[in-house]
Scaffold this motif. Sequence first.
Motif, PDB file in Angstrom:
ATOM      1  N   ARG A 180       0.834  -1.215   0.000  1.00 43.92           N
ATOM      2  CA  ARG A 180       0.000   0.000   0.000  1.00 43.92           C
ATOM      3  C   ARG A 180       0.866   1.260   0.000  1.00 43.92           C
ATOM      4  O   ARG A 180       0.548   2.246  -0.660  1.00 43.92           O
ATOM      5  N   MET A 181       1.966   1.222   0.757  1.00 43.91           N
ATOM      6  CA  MET A 181       2.877   2.377   0.779  1.00 43.91           C
ATOM      7  C   MET A 181       3.493   2.609  -0.601  1.00 43.91           C
ATOM      8  O   MET A 181       3.614   3.756  -1.044  1.00 43.91           O
ATOM      9  N   MET A 182       3.893   1.529  -1.269  1.00 40.72           N
ATOM     10  CA  MET A 182       4.487   1.658  -2.602  1.00 40.72           C
ATOM     11  C   MET A 182       3.497   2.268  -3.579  1.00 40.72           C
ATOM     12  O   MET A 182       3.854   3.160  -4.361  1.00 40.72           O
ATOM     13  N   ALA A 183       2.253   1.792  -3.548  1.00 37.16           N
ATOM     14  CA  ALA A 183       1.227   2.332  -4.447  1.00 37.16           C
ATOM     15  C   ALA A 183       0.996   3.806  -4.173  1.00 37.16           C
ATOM     16  O   ALA A 183       0.909   4.617  -5.108  1.00 37.16           O
ATOM     17  N   ALA A 184       0.906   4.174  -2.902  1.00 39.71           N
ATOM     18  CA  ALA A 184       0.692   5.585  -2.548  1.00 39.71           C
ATOM     19  C   ALA A 184       1.856   6.444  -3.025  1.00 39.71           C
ATOM     20  O   ALA A 184       1.649   7.527  -3.574  1.00 39.71           O
ATOM     21  N   ALA A 185       3.083   5.964  -2.841  1.00 43.42           N
ATOM     22  CA  ALA A 185       4.257   6.736  -3.262  1.00 43.42           C
ATOM     23  C   ALA A 185       4.289   6.923  -4.773  1.00 43.42           C
ATOM     24  O   ALA A 185       4.726   7.959  -5.271  1.00 43.42           O
ATOM     25  N   ALA A 186       3.785   5.920  -5.504  1.00 43.76           N
ATOM     26  CA  ALA A 186       3.777   6.000  -6.968  1.00 43.76           C
ATOM     27  C   ALA A 186       2.543   6.711  -7.505  1.00 43.76           C
ATOM     28  O   ALA A 186       2.378   6.839  -8.718  1.00 43.76           O
ATOM     29  N   GLY A 187       1.665   7.162  -6.589  1.00 44.44           N
ATOM     30  CA  GLY A 187       0.465   7.855  -7.024  1.00 44.44           C
ATOM     31  C   GLY A 187      -0.567   6.931  -7.645  1.00 44.44           C
ATOM     32  O   GLY A 187      -1.403   7.365  -8.439  1.00 44.44           O
ATOM     33  N   ARG A 188      -0.517   5.671  -7.294  1.00 46.51           N
ATOM     34  CA  ARG A 188      -1.457   4.675  -7.833  1.00 46.51           C
ATOM     35  C   ARG A 188      -2.601   4.448  -6.854  1.00 46.51           C
ATOM     36  O   ARG A 188      -2.459   4.690  -5.656  1.00 46.51           O
ATOM     37  N   ALA A 209       8.762   7.123  -1.284  1.00 43.81           N
ATOM     38  CA  ALA A 209       8.433   8.388  -1.936  1.00 43.81           C
ATOM     39  C   ALA A 209       9.626   8.925  -2.716  1.00 43.81           C
ATOM     40  O   ALA A 209       9.478   9.414  -3.845  1.00 43.81           O
ATOM     41  N   ARG A 210      10.818   8.829  -2.139  1.00 40.63           N
ATOM     42  CA  ARG A 210      12.022   9.308  -2.828  1.00 40.63           C
ATOM     43  C   ARG A 210      12.310   8.473  -4.077  1.00 40.63           C
ATOM     44  O   ARG A 210      12.611   9.004  -5.143  1.00 40.63           O
ATOM     45  N   VAL A 211      12.191   7.151  -3.964  1.00 41.02           N
ATOM     46  CA  VAL A 211      12.443   6.277  -5.110  1.00 41.02           C
ATOM     47  C   VAL A 211      11.420   6.534  -6.217  1.00 41.02           C
ATOM     48  O   VAL A 211      11.766   6.517  -7.405  1.00 41.02           O
ATOM     49  N   ALA A 212      10.170   6.797  -5.849  1.00 42.99           N
ATOM     50  CA  ALA A 212       9.136   7.066  -6.854  1.00 42.99           C
ATOM     51  C   ALA A 212       9.466   8.314  -7.669  1.00 42.99           C
ATOM     52  O   ALA A 212       9.166   8.378  -8.857  1.00 42.99           O
ATOM     53  N   VAL A 213      10.128   9.286  -7.048  1.00 40.73           N
ATOM     54  CA  VAL A 213      10.467  10.537  -7.736  1.00 40.73           C
ATOM     55  C   VAL A 213      11.827  10.444  -8.425  1.00 40.73           C
ATOM     56  O   VAL A 213      11.972  10.804  -9.592  1.00 40.73           O
ATOM     57  N   GLU A 214      12.831   9.936  -7.706  1.00 38.37           N
ATOM     58  CA  GLU A 214      14.209   9.960  -8.200  1.00 38.37           C
ATOM     59  C   GLU A 214      14.645   8.683  -8.908  1.00 38.37           C
ATOM     60  O   GLU A 214      15.663   8.679  -9.599  1.00 38.37           O
ATOM     61  N   GLY A 215      13.937   7.593  -8.703  1.00 39.78           N
ATOM     62  CA  GLY A 215      14.376   6.309  -9.242  1.00 39.78           C
ATOM     63  C   GLY A 215      15.431   5.699  -8.332  1.00 39.78           C
ATOM     64  O   GLY A 215      15.765   6.244  -7.264  1.00 39.78           O
ATOM     65  N   ARG A 216      15.962   4.571  -8.754  1.00 37.73           N
ATOM     66  CA  ARG A 216      16.942   3.862  -7.919  1.00 37.73           C
ATOM     67  C   ARG A 216      17.867   3.075  -8.821  1.00 37.73           C
ATOM     68  O   ARG A 216      17.430   2.333  -9.691  1.00 37.73           O
ATOM     69  N   GLU A 217      19.157   3.206  -8.607  1.00 35.85           N
ATOM     70  CA  GLU A 217      20.149   2.407  -9.319  1.00 35.85           C
ATOM     71  C   GLU A 217      20.436   1.143  -8.520  1.00 35.85           C
ATOM     72  O   GLU A 217      20.459   1.162  -7.296  1.00 35.85           O
ATOM     73  N   TYR A 218      20.628   0.055  -9.201  1.00 36.95           N
ATOM     74  CA  TYR A 218      20.932  -1.215  -8.535  1.00 36.95           C
ATOM     75  C   TYR A 218      22.314  -1.680  -8.951  1.00 36.95           C
ATOM     76  O   TYR A 218      22.750  -1.467 -10.065  1.00 36.95           O
ATOM     77  N   ASP A 219      22.977  -2.350  -8.031  1.00 36.74           N
ATOM     78  CA  ASP A 219      24.309  -2.896  -8.327  1.00 36.74           C
ATOM     79  C   ASP A 219      24.191  -4.146  -9.153  1.00 36.74           C
ATOM     80  O   ASP A 219      23.298  -4.891  -9.097  1.00 36.74           O
TER      81      ASP A 219
END
Length: 106
Positions: free
Chosen positions: A19-27, A96-106
């Motif tokens: 639910r938090m992920m959906a909210a952060a992504a505006g879904r 919320a930060r990842v939804a806006v800025e994205g995330r790089e993975y190793d």
Amino acid sequence: QIWTIGGPGRPFTKIEQGRMMAAAAGRPEPELTAVPRGVLDAVADGLAFVARVTRLPQVEDAAEVARILRYYATEDMVTTDPDEQYGRDTLDEFYARVAVEGREYD
């Protein structure tokens, strides 16, 4: 190897995290449900059996994914000891930060 990761605050269930992920992504709030451990066992063990019998790479891959999903869905990976918590970001702030800025993975 055990890595201590996380931030301040209480632990969240997988449903709360979804639910938090959906909210952060505006879904819209997702329809999520809990699945009994026995269902995960039946799927993972059933796919493992079929993979052994057929030796088909696609079924072997599906069996491996089911095994990994069962592990992450059922193993306790949370500490409630305040001495083992660190960081300043809460989980919802991180999402919320990842939804806006994205995330790089190793």
